[in-house]
Design a protein around this motif. Sequence first.
Motif, short mmCIF file in Angstrom:
data_model
loop_
_atom_site.label_atom_id
_atom_site.label_comp_id
_atom_site.label_asym_id
_atom_site.label_seq_id
_atom_site.Cartn_x
_atom_site.Cartn_y
_atom_site.Cartn_z
N MET A 1 42.35 41.12 32.57
CA MET A 1 42.19 39.70 32.80
C MET A 1 40.78 39.27 32.37
O MET A 1 39.81 39.99 32.58
CB MET A 1 42.38 39.42 34.29
N CYS A 24 37.35 41.27 33.35
CA CYS A 24 36.91 41.69 34.68
C CYS A 24 37.61 42.99 35.07
O CYS A 24 38.70 43.30 34.61
CB CYS A 24 37.15 40.61 35.73
N GLU A 29 38.79 41.09 39.75
CA GLU A 29 39.97 40.22 39.67
C GLU A 29 40.53 39.92 41.07
O GLU A 29 40.93 38.80 41.37
CB GLU A 29 41.03 40.94 38.83
#
Length: 413
Positions: A1, A24, A29
């Motif tokens: 992500m 991340c 996350e």
Amino acid sequence: MDFYELPLNDNVLDALDAMRFEKCTPIQEKAIPVILEGRDLIGVAQTGTGKTAAYLLPILNELSKGTYPEDAINCVVMAPTRELALQIDQQMEGFGYFLPVSSVAVYGGNDGILFEQQKKGLTLGADVVIATPGRLIAHLSLGYVDLSRVSFFVLDEADRMLDMGFYDDIMQIVKYLPKERQTVMFSATMPDKIQQLAKNILHDPVEVKLAVSKPAEKILQAAYVCYENQKLGIIRSLFADQVPQRVLIFASSKLKVKEVAKALRQLKLNVDEMHSDLEQAQREEVMYKFKAGKVNVLVATDIVSRGIDIDDIRLVINYDVPHDNEDYVHRIGRTARADNDGVAITFINEKEQSRFKSIENFLGKTIYKIPLPEGLGEMPAYAPQREHAPHHHHGGHGGGTQKARGRKPSGNK
């Protein structure tokens, strides 16, 4: 992500962009949205997972909005050691370079100038204070630190702080903080005393857990099944032919560490030891020598397994089987960093077999057992008993080795 998928503001995203942060980590996350919502959080994550940014980013996101008092301390981050405090401060400086947020690191050292600089940062109200417990209490007891407007309180590596005897110090610091605050706690493990601490200082926390990661594939793992009194003999034979470079040996108690170090010195090896009897300055000296290659073998208690940042350790020896799977992963993870290969060898006496078996189960593989060197006699059979499940071994890490090292300043309430 990607970070831009998280609800972070443009200032923070620009800072991340400038620092080349794109993706991340799993802990970021999971943790960042929870902290941005204003909830208390317990994060179960090891060093090296990106947890520092997981709490700094959302807090800086809030602070950079400019709605917090400018002349007050808005966030306190507690860390167990000076090394970790400095690491967090470095990350903070990186982010703070692009954001209107100030910070000060407050840790021990006999340097009067340092103390004065810390005092100045604390009295002028740096936004973020990163501190070790003993030193923060020293400043608090002198009466010029106002923590009454703190909005964010973070405990990093909480399990290590408790191992080092800082429980009372932490509770003392909490008394200075407002009830209305957001508290975030990170810990690599979740023993009962951490859960107790969480109950005392967190309010309805969200728990974010990362599965314990398996050790890197590049680590060659092996073991010796032996009697306790054969362990030193194995070490002697391992080092008989060549002087080892960068070896880390973990033992379960500081008494063991001292014994092993003494035996290795008799072999004329370049050895040093690391345990909780050493003052902070001595520990730094030992780490410096080990990093610089002036010491080839470092014998240590688990106090070091989480805090060492050295990339080319070639061999890790577990003189005793670690207490649990996570400790095993932490210890052997000190090797094979930064694309080097590494070797991890564990010595297993009769009492430790079931504990080692549970580590094998966790790893999902059987670890190769090396035959004993000539002249050490017979080895015990490897026949772990299922009935002693490993958990009743948790009688404290190595018999209460880590006491608080009386650095409490006088004048505490």
